[in-house]
Design a protein around this motif. Structure first.
Motif, short mmCIF file in Angstrom:
data_model
loop_
_atom_site.label_atom_id
_atom_site.label_comp_id
_atom_site.label_asym_id
_atom_site.label_seq_id
_atom_site.Cartn_x
_atom_site.Cartn_y
_atom_site.Cartn_z
N VAL A 252 -0.92 23.71 -13.89
CA VAL A 252 -0.05 22.96 -12.98
C VAL A 252 -0.89 22.49 -11.80
CG1 VAL A 252 2.00 23.01 -11.53
CG2 VAL A 252 1.96 24.30 -13.67
N PRO A 253 -0.93 21.22 -11.52
CA PRO A 253 -1.78 20.71 -10.44
C PRO A 253 -1.23 21.06 -9.07
CG PRO A 253 -0.49 18.94 -11.37
CD PRO A 253 -0.22 20.15 -12.20
N GLY A 254 -2.06 20.78 -8.06
CA GLY A 254 -1.69 21.05 -6.68
C GLY A 254 -1.00 19.87 -6.03
N PRO A 255 -0.78 19.95 -4.71
CA PRO A 255 0.02 18.94 -4.01
C PRO A 255 -0.75 17.70 -3.59
CG PRO A 255 -0.60 20.69 -2.50
CD PRO A 255 -1.11 21.11 -3.85
N GLU A 256 -2.05 17.63 -3.90
CA GLU A 256 -2.86 16.52 -3.42
C GLU A 256 -2.38 15.18 -3.96
OE1 GLU A 256 -4.89 20.30 -3.24
OE2 GLU A 256 -4.10 19.22 -4.97
N LEU A 257 -2.79 14.12 -3.28
CA LEU A 257 -2.44 12.75 -3.65
C LEU A 257 -2.71 12.49 -5.12
CD1 LEU A 257 -1.70 9.85 -2.52
CD2 LEU A 257 -4.16 9.48 -2.36
N SER B 3 -8.55 26.24 -30.16
CA SER B 3 -7.68 25.96 -29.01
C SER B 3 -6.93 24.66 -29.23
CB SER B 3 -8.52 25.87 -27.73
OG SER B 3 -9.38 24.76 -27.77
N ILE B 4 -5.75 24.57 -28.65
CA ILE B 4 -4.96 23.34 -28.61
C ILE B 4 -4.44 23.19 -27.18
CG2 ILE B 4 -2.88 22.14 -29.43
CD1 ILE B 4 -3.13 23.60 -32.05
N MET B 5 -4.46 21.97 -26.71
CA MET B 5 -3.92 21.68 -25.39
C MET B 5 -2.73 20.74 -25.53
SD MET B 5 -5.85 20.21 -22.03
CE MET B 5 -4.96 19.94 -20.49
N VAL B 6 -1.63 21.09 -24.90
CA VAL B 6 -0.44 20.23 -24.85
C VAL B 6 -0.17 19.91 -23.39
CG1 VAL B 6 2.07 20.19 -25.18
CG2 VAL B 6 0.59 21.11 -26.97
N GLN B 7 0.03 18.64 -23.09
CA GLN B 7 0.27 18.26 -21.70
C GLN B 7 1.11 16.99 -21.64
OE1 GLN B 7 -3.44 17.40 -19.75
NE2 GLN B 7 -3.79 15.53 -20.88
N GLY B 8 1.54 16.66 -20.43
CA GLY B 8 2.34 15.45 -20.24
C GLY B 8 2.26 14.94 -18.83
N PRO B 9 2.53 13.63 -18.64
CA PRO B 9 2.48 13.00 -17.32
C PRO B 9 3.83 13.03 -16.62
CG PRO B 9 2.66 11.31 -19.02
CD PRO B 9 2.72 12.64 -19.72
N VAL B 10 3.99 13.93 -15.68
CA VAL B 10 5.26 14.07 -14.98
C VAL B 10 5.55 12.82 -14.16
CG1 VAL B 10 6.46 15.33 -13.14
CG2 VAL B 10 5.20 16.58 -14.91
N GLN B 11 6.78 12.32 -14.28
CA GLN B 11 7.21 11.18 -13.46
C GLN B 11 7.33 11.64 -12.01
OE1 GLN B 11 10.25 7.47 -13.39
NE2 GLN B 11 10.66 9.04 -14.90
N GLU B 12 6.55 11.01 -11.15
CA GLU B 12 6.47 11.45 -9.77
C GLU B 12 7.57 10.82 -8.90
OE1 GLU B 12 1.65 12.18 -9.76
OE2 GLU B 12 2.51 10.65 -8.45
N MET B 13 7.95 11.55 -7.87
CA MET B 13 8.85 11.02 -6.86
C MET B 13 8.01 10.20 -5.86
SD MET B 13 11.79 12.15 -7.83
CE MET B 13 11.10 11.93 -9.48
N GLY C 49 0.79 -1.23 0.00
CA GLY C 49 0.00 0.00 0.00
C GLY C 49 0.82 1.27 0.00
N ARG C 50 2.12 1.18 0.28
CA ARG C 50 2.98 2.37 0.29
C ARG C 50 3.31 2.80 -1.15
NH1 ARG C 50 3.47 4.74 5.42
NH2 ARG C 50 3.69 3.10 7.02
N ASN C 51 3.84 4.03 -1.27
CA ASN C 51 4.37 4.55 -2.54
C ASN C 51 3.30 4.68 -3.63
OD1 ASN C 51 7.21 4.41 -1.57
ND2 ASN C 51 6.80 2.20 -1.61
N LEU C 52 2.05 4.92 -3.23
CA LEU C 52 1.01 5.14 -4.23
C LEU C 52 1.36 6.36 -5.07
CD1 LEU C 52 -1.81 4.50 -5.39
CD2 LEU C 52 -2.78 5.95 -3.59
N GLN C 53 1.32 6.18 -6.36
CA GLN C 53 1.66 7.27 -7.26
C GLN C 53 0.83 7.15 -8.53
OE1 GLN C 53 5.87 6.30 -8.89
NE2 GLN C 53 5.56 4.88 -7.17
N GLY C 54 0.77 8.21 -9.27
CA GLY C 54 0.09 8.21 -10.56
C GLY C 54 0.91 9.05 -11.52
N HIS C 55 0.31 10.10 -12.05
CA HIS C 55 1.04 11.06 -12.87
C HIS C 55 0.51 12.46 -12.59
CE1 HIS C 55 2.48 7.74 -15.69
NE2 HIS C 55 3.57 8.35 -15.25
N THR C 56 1.43 13.38 -12.46
CA THR C 56 1.09 14.78 -12.27
C THR C 56 0.99 15.42 -13.64
OG1 THR C 56 2.18 14.82 -10.11
CG2 THR C 56 1.81 16.95 -11.19
N TYR C 57 -0.21 15.39 -14.21
CA TYR C 57 -0.38 15.95 -15.55
C TYR C 57 -0.26 17.47 -15.51
CZ TYR C 57 -1.37 12.04 -18.58
OH TYR C 57 -1.25 10.92 -19.38
N THR C 58 0.53 17.99 -16.42
CA THR C 58 0.79 19.42 -16.47
C THR C 58 0.91 19.83 -17.93
OG1 THR C 58 2.27 21.16 -15.66
CG2 THR C 58 3.30 19.14 -16.39
N GLY C 59 0.69 21.10 -18.21
CA GLY C 59 0.78 21.55 -19.60
C GLY C 59 0.22 22.93 -19.76
#
Length: 548
Positions: free
Chosen positions: A472-477, A403-413, A318-328
């Motif tokens: 840019v997303p916030g600090p939430e899980l 409109s065009i949206m460019v984004q990417g999934p930041v590799q999380e620590m 259950g530790r180290n739960l992570q996803g992706h911090t999408y930003t763009g």
């Protein structure tokens, strides 16, 4: 009446479980594939802007239902909230035959070689459990290839100089370029970047008896009505069933895994579609429920061998739960960019996945899938004066097609504190303790996200955008559809849950095969890596099976 003993039970039919079930069944093993959801068809989706896997305000069409399926989410102030699948804090992944692959966008990325050795590449990161994988890109390369060719991947990553080596090209060419591709590609080249066609688990030509993509706008978040989007539900699972060695049981919810007097896994206890408790004995068990539900199942499987849950004697499940911090960023243009050609996403760069000054990791950047009008509202409402009334309607009419949206999934620590636990009070409709989610993003993840969003904005401005908004997303899980990390792979049982072949430490016939085992989650959509690991694990399961 007692259920017949089988060679293997696979719990979960998504990107990991569907592949393992097929590999074992095709090798002659008798397999029971348990899936808590049901078969979902395109007709079930109804092309509804408000009820799809990306926008679930009216419910989660790919499961589970809100009723009877709560979780507990602990916010950054320590307040507990009971949340349901139609809400973002639930961090839902589809629960149906095929799992997330029934409705995903189908980007098919290989992780880069550096993604498997993040600690060796960058050194330790204070406050993070950053570590190297116990396997390498070279180990997985043949299994990446197998996933690409067996399920079917289109695209062209030849112009990407940052990719890992590959023995064979992708089996299908890319789809013809859309308008956004034609706008963004020359801009990237002018910036000295290296754009290329996104690899996708989507047919650009007829493949394995399935037709090519018809380019409709209802793609990501929906089931494909022509079967051109390739998931486990329309590729490997039908092949498993065709062998006669695999039985698929839908609407079956696993409750716990039982161990015998020697500490070996002996059976899965589950609730069938009528709510009756069943016990399915097997020689081996594979858990492929996704990072949140796989951890929950192990934690709920307590015994004298594992009083805190299977594999959890060192508190790593259950530790180290992570996803992706999408930003763009979103760009507004003085001309029409929208041509209504799905899936929308078409062009990407990997120039900023690694090698960013002073930063650990990064992300690929790509143009976004087609944003249905309601989704566009969600993306821009924080950037316009009013998100209702005539001014907002005028904004939509003027800019939706421009409109065009460019984004990417930041590799999380990865973070030790970001975790899945069993809630001590709240239970689901079957009386099983629900998942309790808590934690936050590492501060450095947000620093990387800020940098990546600046690159997305630069790309849009070079392409001709007259106004841009960075997101840019916030600090939430973080978790969501890219959830990973809760049953970490490693060689040391004191710092990991499974070994390099996905076998739970100290339980010789129990495996976890999904993104739970990811040590880190790359700067890419993780599904192709999940599939490659499934082929990798199945190869070693069969090797051990034949030896015994």
């Amino acid at each position: 009446m007692a259920l017949k003993h089988v060679d293997a039970v696979v719990i979960g039919s998504g990107a990991g479980g569907g592949i393992v079930a097929k590999e074992l069944a095709c090798a002659g093993m008798k397999v029971v594939l348990l899936e808590r959801g049901r078969w979902v068809t395109p007709a079930d989706c109804r092309k509804d802007d408000l009820r799809n896997q990306r926008t679930s305000v009216l419910g989660a069409p790919f499961g589970p239902d809100d009723e009877g399926n709560p979780r507990v989410y602990v916010d950054l102030q320590g307040r507990e909230h009971i949340v349901y699948p139609s809400r973002g804090a639930y961090h839902n992944n589809a629960m149906c035959v095929g799992g997330g692959t029934a409705s995903y966008g189908a980007m098919a990325w290989r992780f880069m070689p550096q993604d498997f050795k993040m600690r060796s590449t960058y050194g330790p990161v204070e406050g993070s459990t950053l570590e190297d994988w116990p396997i390498s890109y070279a180990d997985l390369e043949p299994f990446y290839e197998k996933a690409e060719w067996e399920l079917g991947v289109s695209g062209d990553d030849g112009p990407n100089p940052f990719k890992g080596p590959r023995r064979r090209p992708l089996p299908m060419p890319p789809l013809p370029p859309n308008r956004e591709y034609e706008i963004l590609k020359p801009a990237a080249l002018r910036l000295g970047w290296h754009p290329f066609d996104i690899p996708m688990l989507r047919n650009s030509v007829p493949y394995d008896g399935r037709p090519p993509c018809m380019r409709c706008r209802w793609c990501v978040g929906f089931a494909c009505e022509v079967n051109a989007k390739n998931g486990t539900q329309n590729t490997v699972i039908p092949k498993a069933l065709a062998t006669g060695n695999c039985e698929l049981r839908t609407e079956c919810v696993a409750r716990e895994i039982l161990l015998d007097h020697k500490g070996r896994a002996r059976a899965v206890v589950y609730h069938d579609r009528d709510g009756r408790i069943q016990t399915q004995p097997a020689n081996l068990i594979v858990v492929s429920c996704g990072a949140i539900e796989s951890a929950r199942l192990l934690l709920n499987s307590k015994s004298k061998w594992f009083p805190n849950g299977i594999g959890n004697n060192h508190d790593w499940v259950g530790r180290n739960l992570q996803g992706h911090t999408y930003t763009g960023a979103i760009g507004l243009f003085p001309f029409d960019c929208y041509d209504d050609l799905g899936p929308g996403a078409s062009i990407a760069i990997c120039d900023f996945n690694h090698g960013n000054p002073g930063l650990v990791g990064g992300a690929m950047l790509a143009n976004e899938f087609i944003r249905l009008p309601y989704q566009f509202v969600q993306r821009v409402q924080s950037f316009v004066p009013k998100s209702w009334g005539k001014p907002f309607k005028d904004f939509m009419r003027q800019w939706y097609r421009r409109s065009i949206m460019v984004q990417g999934p930041v590799q999380e620590m990865p973070m030790w504190e970001a975790r899945v636990q069993l809630d001590p009070k709240v239970k689901d409709r079957w009386g099983i303790p629900v998942a309790r989610l808590s934690g936050r993003k590492h501060p450095h993840t947000l620093e990387v996200a800020e940098y990546i969003s600046q690159k997305a904005e630069l790309w849009l401005r070079e392409a001709g955008a007259i106004q841009t908004f960075r997101r840019v997303p916030g600090p939430e899980l973080s978790a969501g559809q890219h959830q990973a990390g809760t049953c970490r792979m490693g060689k040391d049982p004191k710092t990991s849950v499974v070994d390099p072949y996905c076998r739970v430490h100290d339980v010789e016939n129990l495996y976890v095969v999904d993104a739970s085992v990811h040590v880190t989650n790359g700067g890419f959509n993780p599904v192709l890596t999940i599939m490659a690991i499934a082929y990798w694990a199945a190869h070693h399961i069969l090797k051990a099976h034949r030896a015994s």
